[in-house]
Scaffold this motif. Structure first.
Motif, short mmCIF file in Angstrom:
data_model
loop_
_atom_site.label_atom_id
_atom_site.label_comp_id
_atom_site.label_asym_id
_atom_site.label_seq_id
_atom_site.Cartn_x
_atom_site.Cartn_y
_atom_site.Cartn_z
N CYS A 1 4.98 7.52 2.00
CA CYS A 1 5.10 7.40 3.45
C CYS A 1 5.69 6.05 3.88
N HIS A 2 5.95 5.18 2.89
CA HIS A 2 6.55 3.86 3.15
C HIS A 2 5.66 2.99 4.05
N TRP A 3 4.35 3.13 3.88
CA TRP A 3 3.41 2.25 4.56
C TRP A 3 3.15 1.03 3.69
N LEU A 4 2.64 -0.05 4.28
CA LEU A 4 2.40 -1.31 3.56
C LEU A 4 3.61 -1.69 2.70
N MET B 1 -6.46 1.88 7.62
CA MET B 1 -6.64 3.17 6.97
C MET B 1 -6.59 3.05 5.45
N PHE B 2 -5.91 2.04 4.92
CA PHE B 2 -5.87 1.85 3.47
C PHE B 2 -7.28 1.65 2.93
N PRO C 1 -2.51 5.02 -3.27
CA PRO C 1 -1.23 4.32 -3.42
C PRO C 1 -0.02 5.26 -3.39
N VAL C 2 -0.17 6.44 -3.96
CA VAL C 2 0.94 7.40 -3.95
C VAL C 2 1.26 7.84 -2.53
N ILE C 3 0.22 8.13 -1.74
CA ILE C 3 0.43 8.51 -0.34
C ILE C 3 1.14 7.40 0.42
N GLY D 1 -2.20 -3.69 11.76
CA GLY D 1 -1.69 -2.33 11.96
C GLY D 1 -2.62 -1.27 11.43
N LEU D 2 -2.47 -0.07 11.95
CA LEU D 2 -3.33 1.05 11.60
C LEU D 2 -3.26 1.39 10.11
#
Length: 264
Positions: free
Chosen positions: A192-195, A136-137, A186-188, A131-132
């Motif tokens: 945003c509830h990613w990963l 992007m991480f 990590p805060v972002i 996934g994107l």
């Protein structure tokens, strides 16, 4: 500065949509980047792009970049490693038939270059399958670390990090860049509830390791540019240098993400 900004805008207009689309368009882009990357090393080695060793290098980097499932239906080949070994053997044979114009050191350099460039871009494409947000991480950590190190280094940097390799880098900038990336990324992702499979503590740890790895990737590329006596790996990106200049950190970060289990 205007040229540098314009190049960045044009590159992002091309790169970001293909990154979002993923799949075959991204694979084609990744293969092109890998071929350009290995050509930059050939150029630094003063090797003609139509020479036997150059052709082997181009084929080798494509072989390594291609996804693992590409080889499943090919008889007698269950992975890229078999073909990579054969190509490395051909490079060694070239030391015999080149009449001393291509030696063992040259073969070793190109074999390592194929592995370095090919593996980095292989896992860059493989990250797309997760996934994107996963791709992007790694990219955000590299970009934010790089920007943070530059700003902190300019502001308070005094102690040289690696003066014989990259004289403008400082310990203050390096530490500051990593701290900024470890806090921001990590805060972002948490907000945003990613990963979602990673806790905030996990992401702090991953960000720290990948931020340090990205800086090491930058230093590695600075080291071989210093060895070959060039300022930039290439000139395909006006104001930015070559592909290896832009992806040096990613070529280390993406394989490490795979080692850490982030790419499945």
């Amino acid at each position: 500065m205007k040229t540098r900004v314009l190049t960045a805008i044009v590159a992002l207009i091309i790169f970001v949509p293909l990154l979002v689309i993923g799949h075959t368009p991204l694979l084609i882009l990744t293969l092109v980047l890998g071929i350009i990357g290995i050509s930059e090393i050939l150029r630094m080695k003063h090797r003609f792009f139509v020479s036997a060793e150059a052709m082997i290098s181009f084929i080798g980097v494509v072989v390594i970049i291609l996804p693992n499932n590409f080889w499943q239906d090919i008889p007698w080949v269950n992975s890229a490693h078999i073909i990579f070994y054969i190509l490395a053997f051909f490079l060694l044979l070239q030391t015999v038939f080149s009449r001393n114009h291509f030696n063992f050191d040259d073969a070793g350099t190109l074999t390592l270059a194929i592995l370095y460039v090919g593996t980095g871009f292989h896992y860059f494409f493989q990250a797309d399958s997760k996934g994107l947000s996963t791709v992007m991480f790694g990219m955000l950590i590299v970009w934010i670390t790089d920007s943070g190190a530059y700003m902190v280094g300019r502001a308070i940097g005094k102690n040289k990090l690696a003066p014989k390799i990259s004289p403008n880098k400082t310990w203050e900038g390096s530490i500051g860049g990593s701290l900024i990336a470890v806090i921001i990324v990590p805060v972002i992702y948490t907000l945003c509830h990613w990963l979602p499979t990673y806790s905030l503590i996990d992401m702090f740890g991953l960000a720290l390791v990948l931020s340090i790895a990205g800086q090491l990737g930058d230093l590695i590329e600075s080291g071989f540019k210093r060895h070959f006596g060039v300022k930039d790996s290439g000139n395909i990106l006006p104001g930015h240098g070559g592909i290896l200049d832009r992806f040096d950190s990613m070529l280390v970060v993406m394989p490490l993400m795979a080692i850490l289990g982030m790419l499945g």
